[in-house]
Design a protein around this motif. Sequence first.
Motif, PDB file in Angstrom:
ATOM      1  N   TYR A 104     143.348 -81.607  -4.129  1.00 45.25           N
ATOM      2  CA  TYR A 104     143.780 -80.207  -4.087  1.00 45.25           C
ATOM      3  C   TYR A 104     143.998 -79.632  -5.487  1.00 45.25           C
ATOM      4  N   VAL A 106     141.992 -78.175  -7.669  1.00 41.87           N
ATOM      5  CA  VAL A 106     141.409 -76.846  -7.886  1.00 41.87           C
ATOM      6  C   VAL A 106     142.294 -75.773  -7.264  1.00 41.87           C
ATOM      7  N   THR A 107     142.755 -76.021  -6.040  1.00 46.12           N
ATOM      8  CA  THR A 107     143.600 -75.041  -5.354  1.00 46.12           C
ATOM      9  C   THR A 107     144.917 -74.834  -6.090  1.00 46.12           C
ATOM     10  N   LEU A 108     145.561 -75.930  -6.505  1.00 49.02           N
ATOM     11  CA  LEU A 108     146.844 -75.837  -7.188  1.00 49.02           C
ATOM     12  C   LEU A 108     146.718 -75.088  -8.511  1.00 49.02           C
ATOM     13  N   SER A 110     144.374 -72.968  -9.376  1.00 47.92           N
ATOM     14  CA  SER A 110     144.019 -71.571  -9.118  1.00 47.92           C
ATOM     15  C   SER A 110     145.259 -70.750  -8.776  1.00 47.92           C
ATOM     16  N   VAL A 111     146.130 -71.322  -7.955  1.00 49.37           N
ATOM     17  CA  VAL A 111     147.362 -70.623  -7.581  1.00 49.37           C
ATOM     18  C   VAL A 111     148.229 -70.364  -8.807  1.00 49.37           C
ATOM     19  N   THR A 149     141.272 -66.087  -8.715  1.00 52.80           N
ATOM     20  CA  THR A 149     141.162 -65.762  -7.291  1.00 52.80           C
ATOM     21  C   THR A 149     139.834 -66.258  -6.719  1.00 52.80           C
ATOM     22  N   THR A 151     137.998 -68.855  -7.791  1.00 56.92           N
ATOM     23  CA  THR A 151     138.012 -70.318  -7.648  1.00 56.92           C
ATOM     24  C   THR A 151     138.893 -70.754  -6.485  1.00 56.92           C
ATOM     25  N   LEU A 152     139.873 -69.927  -6.138  1.00 55.18           N
ATOM     26  CA  LEU A 152     140.739 -70.263  -5.010  1.00 55.18           C
ATOM     27  C   LEU A 152     140.061 -69.981  -3.680  1.00 55.18           C
ATOM     28  N   LEU A 153     139.415 -68.822  -3.578  1.00 54.69           N
ATOM     29  CA  LEU A 153     138.852 -68.392  -2.297  1.00 54.69           C
ATOM     30  C   LEU A 153     137.424 -68.866  -2.065  1.00 54.69           C
ATOM     31  N   PRO A 155     135.418 -71.521  -4.040  1.00 50.89           N
ATOM     32  CA  PRO A 155     135.007 -72.557  -5.002  1.00 50.89           C
ATOM     33  C   PRO A 155     133.591 -73.057  -4.759  1.00 50.89           C
TER      34      PRO A 155
END
Length: 207
Positions: A104, A106-108, A110-111, A149, A151-153, A155
């Motif tokens: 996770y 990439v998600t972390l 990105s946030v 945003t 890379t979060l939504l 990727p």
Amino acid sequence: MKTLIYALMRALGAVAVGMLLVKYRMLTVTWLTIAVGLVFLVSGICSCLSWFFARKRGAGEPSEPSPAGARQRVRLVPYFPIVGVGSGALGVILSVMPDTFAAYLVTLLSVLVIAGCTTQLYRIALATRVARIGMFHWILPLVILAAGTLTLLKPSLMTDPLHVLGWTIMAYGVYDAILSIRLYGIARALSKKDSTPVATDTDESFG
């Protein structure tokens, strides 16, 4: 001055995270996660120290203009470094449990980019009440926010999201240093005209 120093250290931490992602993204993800976590931990500590010294000094945000146009005297208190605390907590988690959160990453990241850019825009909005801020200071964080945003939504649209995030985080760190210096200059100029202490560098980011 301590507030500015910690802000620059925080920005340097963001640049270090970006460099790790760009240069060493092909290494074992577990070790990369630990390294990124340690940098985030240091960056979060710097943000919290910056808030602590600003609060101890009795400084805070620029005062809000009154309806008549004169600056209204209000109680000035630095806002709590939410992003800094989040960065420190994330740093501890990534360092202690890298295998759990590696998938996770990439998600972390990105946030955190989104949260950091939102904070930058808030600081800029505050500064426009007491000083003239160029369009550059609005455009760059918006571009970085858009990249975070994306890379979060989406990727999957990128060949290597970590590589994109690395450059994005480096850009965030460099701009955060520029913004901190600019706001520090505004604070010094205002302090010469008003005996009320003003601090324009409160939290933020990559804390």
